[in-house]
Enzyme design. Structure first.
Site, PDB file in Angstrom:
ATOM      1  N   GLU A   1     -38.760  25.627 -41.440  1.00  9.52           N
ATOM      2  CA  GLU A   1     -39.859  25.016 -40.695  1.00  9.52           C
ATOM      3  C   GLU A   1     -41.010  24.793 -41.670  1.00  9.52           C
ATOM      4  O   GLU A   1     -41.795  25.695 -41.953  1.00  9.52           O
ATOM      5  CB  GLU A   1     -40.309  25.918 -39.548  1.00  9.52           C
ATOM      6  CG  GLU A   1     -41.460  25.334 -38.740  1.00  9.52           C
ATOM      7  CD  GLU A   1     -42.540  26.338 -38.389  1.00  9.52           C
ATOM      8  OE1 GLU A   1     -43.482  25.948 -37.688  1.00  9.52           O
ATOM      9  OE2 GLU A   1     -42.459  27.498 -38.821  1.00  9.52           O
TER      10      GLU A   1
ATOM     11  N   ASP B   1     -38.668  30.614 -40.483  1.00  9.75           N
ATOM     12  CA  ASP B   1     -39.961  30.317 -39.880  1.00  9.75           C
ATOM     13  C   ASP B   1     -41.037  30.229 -40.958  1.00  9.75           C
ATOM     14  O   ASP B   1     -41.040  30.998 -41.922  1.00  9.75           O
ATOM     15  CB  ASP B   1     -40.312  31.433 -38.887  1.00  9.75           C
ATOM     16  CG  ASP B   1     -41.581  31.155 -38.110  1.00  9.75           C
ATOM     17  OD1 ASP B   1     -41.645  30.105 -37.441  1.00  9.75           O
ATOM     18  OD2 ASP B   1     -42.511  31.987 -38.174  1.00  9.75           O
TER      19      ASP B   1
END
Length: 525
Positions: free
Chosen positions: A291, A247
């Site tokens: 990401e 993330d």
């Protein structure tokens, strides 16, 4: 017409089966601790459809019982300890996660763990620390002198105690925070102290985009680096992982992430010394995807270079292209891959249509017409480039937001495209991209996946494209999968391949048509 030739010599090796990832959750997946059980019940069905890997949601304890895990509290609590309102996470207790791990292994479905390493949330206590406020739009610009705050920066993990890790977190383990409890004031506070600074190897937006939210982790602190790397090796073993989705990678140190991956990779290789990969088990090499959500192809490529290309990124520019074309009347489909990562770096591109951040109701929502999603999925699933990721909300429908719920793509039959990829989308790829509003392509198959397929997509009414599937198919009847399964106008479409290997393949209107030989298993209703 353009060609992608994947032919080989007289004694070709086996063709690797196509890989397809599933993001196995959406932002509004119902809470209550039932999701791990739901996935366990569905894993055999997903494997039969052609899903080869699942990206599971952050399994670590969040700051509250309904937190999705991006508000991460304790890396070492996978739903095992009574903390933050209960033992379970939103997704379920650790016992259910263990059962999912077992079921996935039995079904040969790989698991990728969503690792949230940028920040921590839900601290147990406040701590006094010296800070300076920074400008929101230029994080290198101070807007205050040094002063003291009471920040939520003490993490004691009373429910877990010292099991798995003895480390307790304090202000010295963070670089910034956004709340001063003493003055009940919100701002971006840069923590002051010896060696305290934003990481210099993060995205340069806002001067430094190190700070994102909550308590920002200082990965340069040796205690922090050691604990997180040990966690990575532990969770890889605990959940029998084959990879990680990281993330917010543009917000924390690239060099630390490289160290983390190297450490976990070495541990993973020691745990699997005899594994060579392939259909019988996980690879020695962990799959890592980040990401890096930014509509800048050059910045994405620069990041891949810094990570030595042992890394993949989700193709954000492609998602924006999908959104733009779907919102433009008679948008030019020929431009769909322009500026995308999969066009430039297909080996490092994870292609997608929607995810939990871009779905309706989210800050990064990308408006996309429901009518366009089948076209987008055909473009990522039935072509040779990129590693496609199917979104849970598109496969089964979303549970929110209240005013923006969406149904499953293709009336719940998106799995047909996943299966078509698994069984038919192999070999040389011939493109027919001459028309702005109708694209076609053919996959000619390989020696061990010989059937092939032909695809036509349209965003402006009926379209017919004459395409060559190969003279070896002369005289065969090819049938549109979607029409056979009652989609679109419910009228079955079929063609007979001519002696020259060509036929007119028709899409009946705005939508897609996928033709395969009439004896294909996928056509059986």
């Amino acid at each position: 017409m353009s060609q992608t030739n994947t032919s080989v010599g007289e004694n070709p090796p086996p063709t690797p089966a196509n890989a397809t990832m599933l993001q196995a959750f959406e932002w509004y997946t119902p809470g209550g601790g039932k999701h791990w059980s739901t996935l366990s019940r569905k894993v055999d069905e997903l494997a039969g459809m052609g899903i080869s890997a699942m990206w599971i949601p952050p399994a670590c304890k969040a700051s509250g019982q309904e937190g999705n895990g991006y508000d991460i509290y304790d890396l070492w609590d996978l739903g095992e300890f009574d903390q933050k309102g209960g033992r379970s996470t939103k997704w379920g207790p650790k016992s259910d996660l263990d059962e999912l791990v077992r079921k996935a292994r039995d079904a040969n479905v790989l698991l990728y763990f969503d690792a949230v390493l940028n920040h921590k949330a839900g601290a147990d206590t406040t701590q006094k620390c010296k800070v300076r406020e920074v400008d929101n739009d230029d994080r290198n610009k101070f807007v205050s002198d040094v002063y003291e705050i009471d920040g939520w920066l003490g993490f004691d993990f009373p429910g877990r105690g010292d099991k798995y890790s003895k480390m307790k977190w304090g202000w010295q383990h963070f670089t910034g925070t956004d709340w001063d409890q003493r003055n009940e004031r919100k701002a971006i506070f840069k923590i002051q102290g010896d060696g305290k600074t934003w990481a210099d190897d993060v995205d340069g937006e806002k001067g430094s985009f190190d700070y994102l939210m909550f308590a920002d982790i200082d990965h340069a602190h040796p205690e922090v680096a050691d604990d997180i790397k040990k966690w990575g090796a532990w969770v890889s073993r605990e959940c029998h992982l084959s990879g990680f989705r990281f993330d917010a990678v543009k917000h924390f140190s690239e060099s630390f992430l490289q160290e983390f991956i190297d450490h976990v990779q070495r541990a993973h290789s020691k745990d699997h010394p005899d594994v060579s990969g392939g259909e019988d088990g996980p690879s020695k090499d962990l799959f890592c995807v980040g990401e890096f959500w930014k509509d800048s192809l050059e910045d994405m490529i620069a990041y891949l270079d810094k990570m030595n290309r042992k890394f993949s990124l989700f193709d954000a520019p492609l998602v924006y292209n999908f959104g733009e074309i779907s919102s433009t009347e008679r948008g030019d489909l020929r431009k769909v891959f322009d500026g995308s990562l999969v066009q430039r770096e297909p080996v490092n591109a994870c292609t997608l249509v929607t995810n939990h951040d871009t779905q309706n109701g989210q800050a990064l929502a990308v408006p996309m017409g429901d009518w366009f999603k089948p076209l987008a999925y055909a473009l990522i699933l039935l072509r040779g480039e990129g590693y496609p990721c199917v979104f849970w909300g598109d496969l089964v429908g979303t549970a929110g937001p209240d005013e923006g719920k969406t149904g499953a793509v293709l009336e719940g039959k998106l799995g047909l495209l996943v299966r078509a990829r698994q069984e038919h989308a192999y070999g040389q790829q011939d493109d027919y991209f001459s028309e702005a509003n109708a694209l076609g392509w053919v996959r000619r198959g390989t020696h061990d996946f010989p059937r092939g397929l032909a695809v036509v997509i349209s965003n402006a009414g009926p379209a017919t494209i004459n395409m060559d599937v190969g003279a070896l198919h002369a005289g065969q009847k090819w049938v549109d999968i979607l029409s056979r399964h009652g989609l679109y106008d419910n009228e079955e479409r079929a063609v007979t391949i001519g002696d020259d290997g060509r036929a007119d393949f028709t899409c009946p209107g705005v939508g897609i048509a996928v033709f395969v030989r009439e004896d294909a298993e996928i056509l059986k209703v």
